[in-house]
Design a protein around this motif. Structure first.
Motif, short mmCIF file in Angstrom:
data_model
loop_
_atom_site.label_atom_id
_atom_site.label_comp_id
_atom_site.label_asym_id
_atom_site.label_seq_id
_atom_site.Cartn_x
_atom_site.Cartn_y
_atom_site.Cartn_z
N ALA A 127 0.81 -1.13 0.05
CA ALA A 127 0.02 0.02 -0.03
C ALA A 127 0.77 1.39 -0.14
O ALA A 127 0.65 2.36 -0.46
CB ALA A 127 -0.86 -0.08 1.35
N GLY A 128 2.10 1.14 0.79
CA GLY A 128 2.78 2.11 0.59
C GLY A 128 4.11 2.06 0.98
O GLY A 128 4.46 0.69 1.13
N THR A 153 8.27 0.48 7.27
CA THR A 153 9.00 1.05 8.50
C THR A 153 10.39 1.40 8.01
O THR A 153 10.82 2.09 8.80
CB THR A 153 9.03 -0.08 9.38
N ASP A 203 17.58 -4.26 14.95
CA ASP A 203 17.17 -4.72 16.42
C ASP A 203 16.90 -6.22 16.36
O ASP A 203 15.63 -6.58 15.97
CB ASP A 203 16.14 -3.84 17.03
N ARG A 231 19.57 4.63 22.72
CA ARG A 231 18.81 3.58 22.87
C ARG A 231 19.80 2.22 22.69
O ARG A 231 20.97 2.37 22.32
CB ARG A 231 17.92 3.54 21.64
N SER A 288 5.99 -7.80 11.64
CA SER A 288 5.32 -7.18 13.09
C SER A 288 3.96 -7.53 12.82
O SER A 288 3.02 -7.14 13.87
CB SER A 288 5.56 -5.96 13.29
N GLY A 327 11.75 -6.30 16.52
CA GLY A 327 11.16 -6.18 15.47
C GLY A 327 11.75 -6.50 14.17
O GLY A 327 11.05 -7.19 13.44
C1 LIG Z 1 8.47 4.60 14.00
C2 LIG Z 1 9.00 3.04 14.26
C3 LIG Z 1 9.92 2.81 14.94
C4 LIG Z 1 10.36 1.43 15.23
N1 LIG Z 1 11.27 1.34 16.15
C5 LIG Z 1 11.62 -0.15 16.36
C6 LIG Z 1 12.70 -0.15 17.24
O1 LIG Z 1 13.31 0.62 17.78
N2 LIG Z 1 13.13 -1.59 17.81
C7 LIG Z 1 12.55 -2.46 16.98
O2 LIG Z 1 12.69 -3.70 17.16
N3 LIG Z 1 11.50 -2.43 16.08
C8 LIG Z 1 11.00 -1.10 15.74
N4 LIG Z 1 9.92 -0.81 14.97
C9 LIG Z 1 9.32 -1.91 14.38
C10 LIG Z 1 10.11 -2.60 13.14
O3 LIG Z 1 10.67 -1.65 12.48
C11 LIG Z 1 8.90 -3.50 12.31
O4 LIG Z 1 8.77 -4.35 13.42
C12 LIG Z 1 10.15 -4.38 11.38
O5 LIG Z 1 10.85 -3.34 10.38
C13 LIG Z 1 9.23 -5.25 10.71
O6 LIG Z 1 8.42 -4.78 9.73
P1 LIG Z 1 7.24 -5.24 8.71
O7 LIG Z 1 8.13 -5.84 7.41
O8 LIG Z 1 6.89 -6.44 9.43
O9 LIG Z 1 6.25 -4.41 8.54
P2 LIG Z 1 6.28 -2.75 8.13
O10 LIG Z 1 7.81 -2.40 7.98
O11 LIG Z 1 5.36 -2.04 8.83
O12 LIG Z 1 5.85 -2.97 6.55
C14 LIG Z 1 4.29 -3.03 6.30
C15 LIG Z 1 4.11 -2.97 4.95
O13 LIG Z 1 2.68 -3.37 4.43
C16 LIG Z 1 2.07 -2.82 3.58
N5 LIG Z 1 0.65 -2.83 3.78
C17 LIG Z 1 -0.02 -2.61 5.02
N6 LIG Z 1 -1.40 -2.86 4.45
C18 LIG Z 1 -1.58 -3.25 3.30
C19 LIG Z 1 -2.66 -3.81 2.42
N7 LIG Z 1 -3.77 -3.81 2.92
N8 LIG Z 1 -2.31 -3.77 1.19
C20 LIG Z 1 -1.00 -3.68 0.87
N9 LIG Z 1 0.15 -3.42 1.70
C21 LIG Z 1 -0.24 -3.25 2.86
C22 LIG Z 1 2.53 -1.31 3.88
O14 LIG Z 1 2.45 -0.36 3.06
C23 LIG Z 1 4.04 -1.57 4.18
O15 LIG Z 1 4.79 -1.47 2.82
C24 LIG Z 1 9.68 0.46 14.71
C25 LIG Z 1 8.41 0.62 13.84
C26 LIG Z 1 8.20 2.22 13.53
C27 LIG Z 1 6.96 2.40 12.64
#
Ligand SMILES: Cc1cc2nc3c(=O)[nH]c(=O)nc-3n(C[C@H](O)[C@H](O)[C@H](O)COP(=O)(O)OP(=O)(O)OC[C@H]3O[C@@H](n4cnc5c(N)ncnc54)[C@H](O)[C@@H]3O)c2cc1C
Ligand SMILES: Cc1cc2nc3c(=O)[nH]c(=O)nc-3n(C[C@H](O)[C@H](O)[C@H](O)COP(=O)(O)OP(=O)(O)OC[C@H]3O[C@@H](n4cnc5c(N)ncnc54)[C@H](O)[C@@H]3O)c2cc1C
Lengths: 546, 434
Positions: free
Chosen positions: B34-35, B38, B47, B116, B401, B414
């Motif tokens: 969608a966009g 993180t 981390d 941190r 996450s 995360g």
């Molecule tokens: C501001 C911030 C600070 C953080 N700081 C820490 C930290 O200090 N230590 C730590 O361990 N973790 C931290 N985290 C968490 C960690 O970064 C994430 O857990 C890790 O990067 C895993 O991300 P992910 O790939 O699971 O999901 P994300 O990176 O959240 O990606 C989700 C993806 O799914 C897409 N998506 C969502 N819904 C839809 C849909 N319906 N259709 C299509 N696409 C969709 C989004 O657009 C995005 O591209 C932080 C997170 C944030 C937001």
């Protein structure tokens, strides 16, 4: 709490001591200063941090009170005209529309214009085609609309302008100073103890007259003088939306109730209010039921409301006055809104035998000046001062020559006029630049980030401080050289306190986009920036208001 | 209609890891997001785990693996190989990840003058990892007027011993602002603008020489200099090498508030790796799908402006990132919905989502909300239902996450969870490749 010390210096002597730095107290300080009296105003928080800084933002035309309280309606429209003259820069000329939805009673709708006429509130029929062209987000089932001179009124600048006018005439206002005790000498208050909440010192002041303009807290201030004054604080909750779904104040054609007014305020719009009696004006909560109630009613005005994003919920406490006579006559039936919103100047000489103590209670922000005038008349009569009130005629400072009302594009225009791109934009939502912030800090140091918010609107837009708070903390530290001495609290603690305060407003409405926003801002401050290093467990401020 | 062996939803660390691993194994992979994820927000390190009282990441990982319902229960064993893989992907583009899970967790300064805990950082930030000696000076240095990095405020807060989480701080902390070439009066530059300037060899030499003079005036060795994380976006390895050569003290980058330049560098490397293996990536598509009677998801749909976009795939990796990422949405104060497939969400009861204190160290109960899975990362039926624990979508794997049971902000796990679950999801689906 910081250390307290006994009185050390000779007591300060003033003509009038005003307790409370809301609109009423500030208006009174100005009025009395203009009549040549030397006054001191003390406020326990920041200036306008009580109800005046937590209200709905509406400069009433009086249309809301036409049925229940025609006297209040008359006062509103008269003061509305006066404020447009003396304080145009604090007003956005939004206009107001009273609309009839299918839920509103026919008799009220039909009588609306006549009732407005009866109390001199100008009222015009608004053709429906024009209404929907102007405000396309409105419910298409609205069947009638009236235009009245409501407007949006900025409280912090208004209070500040009143205080500046008073300061020019030698009267002073002290924020973070709380009245903590009064010494009675028979039918006279002989001295008043005032705590400087930042340094912890206590000063004794000897006033000729004391006026309590303490709003919802007036009962407590009176109690310090041994006087019983029953207030009936009523909590009102409001929801801040992330957009102006309307550029006009929209209200419903019906007896005042919950969730029936939307006021555009700067970059946001605010839906309000509820009205629930509370015991303690310092401790109250926004409940989920109230929020549901507001949205449910608000949808009758804006059918898409549930899909719009709420930035925060907040509440203020109405300084309603439960006069004993009122209560006895059983007129309280019908809830708090039935209590008169009109004000009362209470001379405790005739009522309680305390010659130099006066309370001003009740009222509205719209009528603050009138309340101040009537109170000042009583004070002057007691002191034998024979000077007329000039506050209705003299324009407040800072209104610019012919600058007129403010409009949404004001800040951007000013920003562009002063070279635009060069000044660092600290808060992008509200266009607060570094020079603006520094000017505020230079005038107000020591102060808190929350004071900065009230003074500049920093952090009040759609991001609710997620991106600007640490920047503002940085500017603050740069300005003071980061030294603790120049600052009320270390900047780090300020950051923690500010984020906690913003959370109080988002927590009750944390779902949908706002929950995601909360998760992101928590991720930024806790995750990326390590804010937890500044948080000592159990250090949460327990203060209920602010 | 587009087709793929595997559709990956989400372009964060979890989704991209799964997608690259699958593409490396020969699958036709199509990532829909969608966009941006993180990566564009987060601080830039990797981390794996850090608890307030754990000495190393490994210790935190081992402890979290014992917590009932924590994703590390299944994933901890995957981590070493997953980490080795990520190091190799980064190394290919000249990026190095320094530190190891068994190293002591160190207090790393941040852009608000807090610290941190971290053990694994990209080379640009890794200068902050070694313990501080009492005779060392830390010079906090930033471009004059840059809105997201305030040297005086940072140094002021870092001078409080409590900011260092019980670790030894540097002996001296100084602050200095430097006017960078050609930027006088330009006060609204973002970290991205500045990072792009550092990609230019001539400009960056002049800038670094200016910084070197200012730093030298403030301090002599031994010491290190903290700079905002702006040392190059597309050519970071060269910018970092130049900084190490020109500055009189060892430089390290400090993570800023979003947008995160180190995160963008990581994203660029991962996207490049995916493309190299023939994977497709489409950002700007919010997708939905349905689980059919056979317990499979056959296609995903994105309502595009003109015409609906449909992707049919043999399997789906769901890595939509939980509440922050947008994968889980609260429709009101009491209902949680999984956006893409409507999977049951495991979370605390309504009314107990948020803690009273915004900054309570324990965090909000709602932080553990997510999708519960079996050991194969297939979503399972909710606890208490008759099908409790049984998979409800055969060809779907959940990663990152979005997984229930973690509190990534408190446990700092995360990235580890994202990485390990991305690798595991890819392995479980390897069979669908033709
Ligand atoms: C501001 C911030 C600070 C953080 N700081 C820490 C930290 O200090 N230590 C730590 O361990 N973790 C931290 N985290 C968490 C960690 O970064 C994430 O857990 C890790 O990067 C895993 O991300 P992910 O790939 O699971 O999901 P994300 O990176 O959240 O990606 C989700 C993806 O799914 C897409 N998506 C969502 N819904 C839809 C849909 N319906 N259709 C299509 N696409 C969709 C989004 O657009 C995005 O591209 C932080 C997170 C944030 C937001
Ligand atoms: C929800 C809500 C919506 C409203 N909407 C509108 C509206 O749209 N339009 C309108 O015109 N009016 C509105 N009102 C009414 C209006 O806000 C109030 O009538 C007005 O602000 C009262 O101002 P005040 O100065 O009397 O009281 P306050 O602003 O409350 O000032 C009293 C001050 O006294 C201070 N104080 C108390 N005790 C002490 C002490 N011991 N020592 C020192 N200081 C002390 C307090 O801190 C406080 O700041 C609304 C009110 C509420 C609650």
């Amino acid at each position: 709490m910081a250390r307290m010390t006994g009185p050390t210096r000779l007591p300060r002597i003033v003509d009038v001591l005003i307790v409370g730095g809301g609109a009423t107290g500030a208006g009174l300080l100005r009025d009395l200063a203009r009549r040549g009296l030397r006054c001191l105003l003390v406020e326990k928080g920041d200036l306008a941090s009580g109800t005046s800084g937590r209200y709905h933002g509406l400069l009433h035309s009086g249309a809301r009170y036409i049925a229940r309280d025609p006297q209040a309606a008359r006062e509103c429209i008269a003061e509305n005209a006066i404020l447009r003259r003396i304080a145009p820069a604090t007003i956005e000329e939004t206009g107001g529309l009273y609309v009839a939805t299918p839920d509103d009673p026919d008799d009220y709708v039909d009588a609306f214009a006549d009732r407005c006429d009866a109390v001199n509130v100008p009222c015009d029929d608004e053709p429906l085609a024009a209404l929907f062209r102007r405000e396309p987000a409105l419910n298409r089932q609205i069947r009638r609309a009236y235009r009245v001179p409501d407007a949006s009124l900025e409280p912090w600048q208004l209070v500040e302008a009143n205080l500046r006018d008073a300061a020019d005439r030698g009267s002073q206002a002290l924020p973070y100073h709380q009245v903590v005790g009064m010494e009675r000498n028979g039918g006279f208050v002989s001295s008043v103890s005032i705590a400087d909440l930042r340094s912890g010192t206590i000063e004794r002041v000897v006033p000729r007259i004391i006026v309590s303009a303490a709003g919802a807290w007036a009962g407590r201030v009176a109690a310090l003088a041994g006087i019983e004054l029953r207030m009936s604080p009523g909590k009102g909750t409001m929801l801040v939306y992330n957009q102006r779904m309307t550029d006009t104040v929209i209200a419903r054609c019906k007896p005042p109730g919950d969730g029936d007014i939307m006021v555009p305020v700067h970059t946001v719009a605010i839906l309000g209010t509820t009205d629930i009696p509370v015991e303690d004006p310092d401790h109250y909560e926004v409940t989920p039921a109230e929020i549901e109630d507001l949205i449910y009613e608000g949808e009758k005005l804006f059918p898409d409301l549930r899909r719009m994003r709420i930035l925060r919920a907040y509440a203020g406490v109405r300084p309603l006055y439960a006069a004993a006579e009122f209560a006895r006559s059983g007129e309280l039936a019908g809830g708090d809104r039935a209590i008169s919103r009109a004000h009362a100047v209470i001379d405790h000489e005739s009522r309680d035998g305390v010659a130099n103590f006066v309370s001003i209670v009740g009222g509205k922000l719209t009528t603050y000046r009138l309340m101040a005038e009537q109170t000042a008349d009583v004070v002057c009569a007691k002191l034998g001062v024979d000077q007329p009130c000039t506050t209705a005629d003299e324009v407040l400072p800072g209104q610019g020559s012919g600058r007129g009302y403010y409009w949404l594009g004001d800040r951007l225009a000013a920003h562009e006029a002063t070279g635009g791109g060069d000044a660092a934009l600290i808060c992008e939502c509200e266009l607060v630049t570094r020079p603006m912030l520094e000017a505020f800090l230079d005038e107000r140091m020591p102060c808190s980030l929350d004071d900065v918010r009230r003074g500049t609107r920093l952090g009040m837009g759609p991001c609710q401080g997620a991106f600007c708070t640490f920047r503002a903390a940085g500017v603050m530290a740069a300005r003071t050289g980061g030294t603790v001495a120049a600052q009320a609290e270390p900047v780090e603690d300020e950051l923690v306190a500010f984020l906690r305060e913003r959370y109080r407003g988002t927590r009750p409405i944390a779902w949908g986009r706002q929950l995601q926003e909360l998760w992101l801002s928590t991720g930024i401050y806790w995750g990326a920036l390590g804010l937890d290093a500044f948080v000592s467990p159990g250090s949460e401020a327990g203060d209920g208001h602010g | 209609m587009a087709t793929a062996d595997v559709a990956v939803v989400g372009a964060g660390l979890a989704g991209l890891t799964a997608a690259i691993r699958l593409a490396e194994a020969g699958a036709r992979v199509h990532v829909l997001a969608a966009g941006h994820a993180t990566t564009h927000w987060a601080p830039g390190g990797i981390d794996l785990g850090a608890l307030p009282d754990s000495r190393t990441s490994q210790e935190a990982i081992d402890r979290l693996a014992m917590v009932p319902g924590h994703p590390y229960g299944v994933l901890a064993a995957e981590l070493p190989a997953a980490l080795a893989w990520l190091r190799a992907v980064l190394a290919r583009e000249g990026f190095e990840l320094e530190g190891a899970p068994g190293d002591p967790l160190r207090a790393i300064p941040t852009a608000i003058g807090a610290t941190r805990l971290a053990a694994l950082l990209p080379a640009g930030m890794a200068g902050a990892l070694p313990a501080w000696a009492p005779d060392e000076t830390l010079v906090v240095c930033g471009p004059a007027g840059f809105r997201d990095f305030w040297p005086e405020a940072i140094a002021g807060a870092l001078r409080r011993p409590s900011s260092w989480r019980g670790q030894t701080p540097p002996g001296r902390i100084e602050a200095v602002s430097v006017e960078l070439p050609g930027l006088a009066g330009r006060r609204n530059l973002s970290s991205l603008d500045l990072a792009r300037l550092f990609d230019d060899p001539a400009w960056r030499r002049a800038a670094l020489e200016g910084i070197a003079r200012a730093v030298a005036a403030r301090s002599r060795a031994p010491g290190r200099v903290a700079l905002p994380a702006i040392l190059g976006l597309n050519d970071h390895p060269a910018a970092l090498a130049a900084a190490r050569e020109i500055l009189p003290l060892l430089p390290f980058e400090v993570a800023l508030a979003p947008p995160s330049v180190p995160g963008l560098r990581l994203y660029a490397v991962l996207r490049g790796a995916l493309r190299r293996h023939g994977g497709r990536l489409q950002v700007g598509e919010a997708v939905h799908g349905t689980i059919d009677a056979a317990g499979r998801v056959a296609e995903l749909r994105a309502p595009a402006a003109a015409r609906e976009f449909v992707l049919s795939a043999g399997a789906v990796v769901l890595a939509t990132g939980g509440i922050a990422g947008g994968g889980i949405v609260a429709d009101g104060p009491a209902t949680l919905r999984e956006e893409v497939l409507g999977l049951p969400v495991d979370g605390p009861p309504a009314g107990n989502w948020l803690s009273d204190d915004a900054l309570s160290p324990a965090g909000h109960p709602l932080e553990t909300a997510g999708i519960r899975t079996d050991r194969h990362l297939r979503p399972v039926a909710p606890a208490g239902s008759t099908a409790d624990g049984r998979p409800i979508a055969e060809n779907v794997r959940v990663a990152g996450s979005l997984l229930a049971g973690q509190r990534y902000l408190r446990e700092r796990c995360g990235d580890g969870v994202a990485l390990a679950s991305g690798v595991l999801a890819a392995r479980k689906l390897a069979g669908v490749a033709r």
